[in-house]
Design a protein around this motif. Sequence first.
Motif, mmCIF file in Angstrom:
data_model
loop_
_atom_site.group_PDB
_atom_site.id
_atom_site.type_symbol
_atom_site.label_atom_id
_atom_site.label_comp_id
_atom_site.label_asym_id
_atom_site.label_seq_id
_atom_site.Cartn_x
_atom_site.Cartn_y
_atom_site.Cartn_z
ATOM 1 N N ARG A 212 0.818 -1.207 0.000
ATOM 2 C CA ARG A 212 0.000 0.000 0.000
ATOM 3 C C ARG A 212 0.854 1.261 0.000
ATOM 4 N NH1 ARG A 212 -2.262 0.119 4.597
ATOM 5 N NH2 ARG A 212 -1.850 -1.951 5.462
ATOM 6 N N LEU A 215 2.280 1.682 -3.556
ATOM 7 C CA LEU A 215 1.294 2.132 -4.525
ATOM 8 C C LEU A 215 1.114 3.647 -4.441
ATOM 9 C CD1 LEU A 215 -0.789 1.326 -6.688
ATOM 10 C CD2 LEU A 215 -2.466 1.115 -4.836
ATOM 11 N N ARG A 219 2.083 6.433 -7.425
ATOM 12 C CA ARG A 219 1.115 7.387 -7.959
ATOM 13 C C ARG A 219 1.605 8.816 -7.757
ATOM 14 N NH1 ARG A 219 -5.060 5.379 -7.405
ATOM 15 N NH2 ARG A 219 -5.155 6.858 -9.131
ATOM 16 N N GLN A 271 -1.146 -3.619 -9.539
ATOM 17 C CA GLN A 271 -2.140 -2.798 -8.843
ATOM 18 C C GLN A 271 -2.216 -1.407 -9.446
ATOM 19 O OE1 GLN A 271 -3.931 -4.305 -5.950
ATOM 20 N NE2 GLN A 271 -5.271 -2.752 -6.839
ATOM 21 N N HIS A 274 -4.180 -1.556 -12.556
ATOM 22 C CA HIS A 274 -5.605 -1.694 -12.217
ATOM 23 C C HIS A 274 -6.208 -0.370 -11.753
ATOM 24 C CE1 HIS A 274 -9.076 -2.564 -9.608
ATOM 25 N NE2 HIS A 274 -9.281 -3.611 -10.395
ATOM 26 N N ASP A 275 -5.468 0.361 -10.904
ATOM 27 C CA ASP A 275 -6.050 1.513 -10.211
ATOM 28 C C ASP A 275 -5.909 2.835 -10.952
ATOM 29 O OD1 ASP A 275 -6.543 -0.326 -8.238
ATOM 30 O OD2 ASP A 275 -5.238 0.592 -6.738
ATOM 31 N N ASP A 276 -4.837 3.002 -11.708
ATOM 32 C CA ASP A 276 -4.522 4.327 -12.252
ATOM 33 C C ASP A 276 -4.773 4.347 -13.756
ATOM 34 O OD1 ASP A 276 -3.219 6.754 -13.114
ATOM 35 O OD2 ASP A 276 -2.157 6.749 -11.191
ATOM 36 N N VAL A 293 -5.495 -6.740 -6.185
ATOM 37 C CA VAL A 293 -5.257 -7.139 -7.575
ATOM 38 C C VAL A 293 -5.065 -8.642 -7.731
ATOM 39 C CG1 VAL A 293 -2.724 -6.970 -7.680
ATOM 40 C CG2 VAL A 293 -4.107 -6.311 -9.676
ATOM 41 N N SER A 296 -8.674 -9.461 -8.384
ATOM 42 C CA SER A 296 -9.382 -8.677 -9.405
ATOM 43 C C SER A 296 -8.760 -8.826 -10.782
ATOM 44 C CB SER A 296 -9.379 -7.194 -9.018
ATOM 45 O OG SER A 296 -8.081 -6.643 -9.138
#
Length: 411
Positions: A212, A215, A219, A271, A274-276, A293, A296
């Motif tokens: 976490r 990530l 970002r 991840q 997936h997220d950004d 992830v 997912s």
Amino acid sequence: MSFGKITAAVAGLALAVVTVNTVAAPASAQRASGGSGVTMTLPAPAGPYGVGTFAVRLVDRSRPDPLVKKKPYRELMVSLWYPAKETGQTAPHMAPLAAADWDRHSAPPMGIPEGAVDWAATPTHARLGAPVDPRAGKLPVVLFGSGDGGPRTLGTAVVEDLASRGYLVVTVDHTYEADQVEFPGGRVVRALPLPAKLTPRVIARLLDRHSRARLADMRFVLDRVTALGRGGDLDNTGEKSTRLPKGLRGAPDLTRIGALGQSLGGSVAAQLVHDDPRVDAGVNLDGGYVGPVAKSGVARPFLQLAAETHTRESEPSWKTFWDASTGWKRELRFKGAAHGSFTDLQALLPKIAETVPKVPVADFVGTIDPVRSVSAQRAYVTAFFDLHLRKRTTPLFEAPDARFPEVSIIP
């Protein structure tokens, strides 16, 4: 993955014992690693451009440090690698104080006695602060993350090659998790001590925490690269102590962004994909998946490279990730490779073992030929990003290639 003494592993991610954390380098580290040990070289990049690099401290004041709560902001060291004119001083593989700390703390658990290797003397093939080569045009961006505990330098062989082929690659040190991070002014920050009892549950919690934090780091770094691509500054500290290389401002192509990582870095790359929505494609170098992830999957192009024994049958998170992923996907297995094969140790450890006895090379980088291993990794990683960021077709992912007999495509 941290490359000290491996004490526990879960989901294909290794953790090392790290017992010291300081915010200033001890007196004995205020010099390079001594100059009397074995010296090494990394394989030369094979692209058409020279390579430039520079390092910069970034500060995220929007959040407290996720690993040291009393610190009201998060600070990171990152390096940028890019196609460049071949002028100026060659950059070292490791900064001098980081190299001295690696020599004392990270190398001995791998069977390499302190002082046996002059880690500070290994050069890269990049020139410090060199001007961007304008022939490369706008530069697709790739963010790189190392394995848990590993410094950003451990991906240099692959990163330099991508830069030599026209990419801007940003490598990130995750402070208080990486074995050591050298900041400007002679300050070295070591990883936080690990819990005394590394049970599977404790390890899983620690990896989730690191994932976490990483990530959010990635970002934030992407935010700074976005500012750079729009003609602004990368450095947001206000110190302006690092001058941007000529031609770099505005060079990132913000419409073509990828993520690449080894071990935990590979999971975070997934991840991030997936997220950004800014990230178009990703590559995982032999990492198990941690966090959401793992179940997912991703809907964008993704490539995973595996050591010989790392399979969907032996790694549950690989199977759930694969089954859930709906975009273009490929899995490649490297016969004879081990987890550390997907780091610079693939090139360095066999050379060290020629002089330093009893280094357990196979434990870290397997039995695969190191030259062919690095060449294959570079070829497939570049082909993937060329395909999905530059729309350049390639046959590499459709059938075995005689140049890389150790690599198999897993259906």
